[in-house]
Design a protein around this motif. Structure first.
Motif, PDB file in Angstrom:
ATOM      1  N   LEU A  61       9.145  26.090  -1.801  1.00 16.46           N
ATOM      2  CA  LEU A  61      10.325  26.755  -2.352  1.00 16.46           C
ATOM      3  C   LEU A  61      10.223  26.884  -3.867  1.00 16.46           C
ATOM      4  N   PHE A  62       9.703  25.859  -4.517  1.00 16.92           N
ATOM      5  CA  PHE A  62       9.539  25.893  -5.970  1.00 16.92           C
ATOM      6  C   PHE A  62       8.606  27.029  -6.389  1.00 16.92           C
ATOM      7  N   PHE A  63       7.453  27.146  -5.739  1.00 18.03           N
ATOM      8  CA  PHE A  63       6.492  28.181  -6.126  1.00 18.03           C
ATOM      9  C   PHE A  63       6.966  29.583  -5.751  1.00 18.03           C
ATOM     10  N   ILE A  64       7.633  29.718  -4.634  1.00 24.12           N
ATOM     11  CA  ILE A  64       8.181  31.037  -4.266  1.00 24.12           C
ATOM     12  C   ILE A  64       9.265  31.451  -5.252  1.00 24.12           C
ATOM     13  N   PHE A  74      13.112  33.684 -18.818  1.00 25.93           N
ATOM     14  CA  PHE A  74      14.084  32.600 -18.692  1.00 25.93           C
ATOM     15  C   PHE A  74      15.411  33.098 -18.134  1.00 25.93           C
ATOM     16  N   ASP A  75      15.800  34.334 -18.463  1.00 25.62           N
ATOM     17  CA  ASP A  75      16.999  34.921 -17.861  1.00 25.62           C
ATOM     18  C   ASP A  75      16.837  35.064 -16.354  1.00 25.62           C
ATOM     19  N   ALA A  76      15.684  35.562 -15.924  1.00 29.77           N
ATOM     20  CA  ALA A  76      15.421  35.722 -14.495  1.00 29.77           C
ATOM     21  C   ALA A  76      15.336  34.362 -13.801  1.00 29.77           C
ATOM     22  N   LEU A  77      14.769  33.382 -14.476  1.00 30.13           N
ATOM     23  CA  LEU A  77      14.683  32.034 -13.921  1.00 30.13           C
ATOM     24  C   LEU A  77      16.076  31.445 -13.723  1.00 30.13           C
ATOM     25  N   PHE A  78      16.967  31.702 -14.671  1.00 31.10           N
ATOM     26  CA  PHE A  78      18.353  31.243 -14.557  1.00 31.10           C
ATOM     27  C   PHE A  78      19.038  31.906 -13.361  1.00 31.10           C
ATOM     28  N   LEU A  95      21.044  31.631  -7.705  1.00 31.10           N
ATOM     29  CA  LEU A  95      20.945  32.082  -6.319  1.00 31.10           C
ATOM     30  C   LEU A  95      20.650  30.912  -5.377  1.00 31.10           C
ATOM     31  N   LEU A  96      19.766  30.021  -5.784  1.00 23.81           N
ATOM     32  CA  LEU A  96      19.459  28.854  -4.962  1.00 23.81           C
ATOM     33  C   LEU A  96      20.670  27.924  -4.816  1.00 23.81           C
ATOM     34  N   ILE A  97      21.445  27.783  -5.877  1.00 25.10           N
ATOM     35  CA  ILE A  97      22.656  26.966  -5.806  1.00 25.10           C
ATOM     36  C   ILE A  97      23.681  27.617  -4.871  1.00 25.10           C
ATOM     37  N   MET A  98      23.771  28.944  -4.892  1.00 25.27           N
ATOM     38  CA  MET A  98      24.684  29.642  -3.984  1.00 25.27           C
ATOM     39  C   MET A  98      24.242  29.496  -2.530  1.00 25.27           C
ATOM     40  N   ILE A  99      22.946  29.534  -2.275  1.00 21.42           N
ATOM     41  CA  ILE A  99      22.435  29.333  -0.912  1.00 21.42           C
ATOM     42  C   ILE A  99      22.776  27.927  -0.437  1.00 21.42           C
ATOM     43  N   TYR A 100      22.604  26.948  -1.317  1.00 19.51           N
ATOM     44  CA  TYR A 100      22.969  25.571  -0.970  1.00 19.51           C
ATOM     45  C   TYR A 100      24.468  25.473  -0.643  1.00 19.51           C
ATOM     46  N   SER A 101      25.302  26.132  -1.431  1.00 19.59           N
ATOM     47  CA  SER A 101      26.748  26.082  -1.203  1.00 19.59           C
ATOM     48  C   SER A 101      27.122  26.702   0.136  1.00 19.59           C
ATOM     49  N   MET A 102      26.474  27.801   0.496  1.00 21.43           N
ATOM     50  CA  MET A 102      26.738  28.416   1.803  1.00 21.43           C
ATOM     51  C   MET A 102      26.315  27.492   2.934  1.00 21.43           C
ATOM     52  N   MET A 103      25.199  26.803   2.769  1.00 21.96           N
ATOM     53  CA  MET A 103      24.763  25.850   3.791  1.00 21.96           C
ATOM     54  C   MET A 103      25.768  24.720   3.961  1.00 21.96           C
ATOM     55  N   ARG A 155      18.414  21.366   2.928  1.00 25.80           N
ATOM     56  CA  ARG A 155      19.359  22.011   2.024  1.00 25.80           C
ATOM     57  C   ARG A 155      19.382  21.375   0.638  1.00 25.80           C
ATOM     58  N   LEU A 156      19.056  20.096   0.528  1.00 27.20           N
ATOM     59  CA  LEU A 156      19.068  19.434  -0.773  1.00 27.20           C
ATOM     60  C   LEU A 156      17.991  19.988  -1.700  1.00 27.20           C
ATOM     61  N   ALA A 157      16.914  20.505  -1.132  1.00 30.64           N
ATOM     62  CA  ALA A 157      15.847  21.088  -1.952  1.00 30.64           C
ATOM     63  C   ALA A 157      16.352  22.313  -2.705  1.00 30.64           C
ATOM     64  N   PHE A 158      17.226  23.102  -2.077  1.00 33.08           N
ATOM     65  CA  PHE A 158      17.788  24.276  -2.741  1.00 33.08           C
ATOM     66  C   PHE A 158      18.618  23.869  -3.952  1.00 33.08           C
ATOM     67  N   LEU A 159      19.417  22.818  -3.808  1.00 32.53           N
ATOM     68  CA  LEU A 159      20.237  22.354  -4.923  1.00 32.53           C
ATOM     69  C   LEU A 159      19.376  21.797  -6.047  1.00 32.53           C
ATOM     70  N   GLN A 160      18.397  20.979  -5.722  1.00 34.70           N
ATOM     71  CA  GLN A 160      17.575  20.358  -6.760  1.00 34.70           C
ATOM     72  C   GLN A 160      16.779  21.391  -7.543  1.00 34.70           C
ATOM     73  N   ILE A 161      16.146  22.317  -6.851  1.00 30.32           N
ATOM     74  CA  ILE A 161      15.351  23.336  -7.548  1.00 30.32           C
ATOM     75  C   ILE A 161      16.260  24.301  -8.290  1.00 30.32           C
ATOM     76  N   GLY A 162      17.399  24.641  -7.701  1.00 33.37           N
ATOM     77  CA  GLY A 162      18.354  25.518  -8.385  1.00 33.37           C
ATOM     78  C   GLY A 162      18.881  24.910  -9.662  1.00 33.37           C
ATOM     79  N   LEU A 163      19.222  23.624  -9.617  1.00 35.94           N
ATOM     80  CA  LEU A 163      19.689  22.946 -10.830  1.00 35.94           C
ATOM     81  C   LEU A 163      18.575  22.823 -11.867  1.00 35.94           C
ATOM     82  N   LEU A 164      17.361  22.541 -11.409  1.00 37.21           N
ATOM     83  CA  LEU A 164      16.224  22.445 -12.326  1.00 37.21           C
ATOM     84  C   LEU A 164      16.005  23.766 -13.055  1.00 37.21           C
TER      85      LEU A 164
END
Length: 123
Positions: free
Chosen positions: A7-10, A32-36, A41-49, A98-107
């Motif tokens: 997930l991190f590399f994708i 950096f804007d695109a990374l943000f 998006l990853l945090i939103m996916i985690y929230s939906m889960m 699902r926790l991976a989405f939150l961790q990578i999204g926050l990172l």
């Protein structure tokens, strides 16, 4: 390779591609804007889960089904004659990663926010 690393590399490669699509030329600031954005998006996916696991939508659907079943007399008579109840079988959906989405999204979000602010204030 585990799911978090994949997930991190994708997500990282998607941020490179997104910076080209959004801004037409690649700079460090646009990346950096695109990374943000990918991080959000990853945090939103985690929230939906979390909402799906907490059965938020299931209770909403059950309550509307109950309401319309009680107001429709024809269905109520059919249900009484067949001796069926209103309660349907429920199942619980669990997402194992699902926790991976939150961790990578926050990172990505916090990291790109800090680096972008450092670039802005130090330039």
């Amino acid at each position: 390779m585990n799911f978090k690393l994949i997930l991190f590399f994708i997500s990282l490669s998607a941020s490179f591609v997104l910076s080209f699509f959004l801004y037409k030329q690649w700079t460090l600031a646009t990346w950096f804007d695109a990374l943000f954005l990918i991080g959000l998006l990853l945090i939103m996916i985690y929230s939906m889960m979390v909402l799906i696991e907490g059965q938020f939508f299931t209770t909403f659907l059950k309550s509307t089904r109950n309401f319309f079943a009680k107001t429709n007399k024809k269905d109520q008579l059919i249900r009484e004659s067949e001796k069926r109840s209103l309660e349907s079988v429920s199942f619980r959906k669990e997402f194992p990663n699902r926790l991976a989405f939150l961790q990578i999204g926050l990172l990505f979000s916090i990291g790109s926010l800090l680096v972008s602010s450092a670039i802005y204030f130090l330039s």
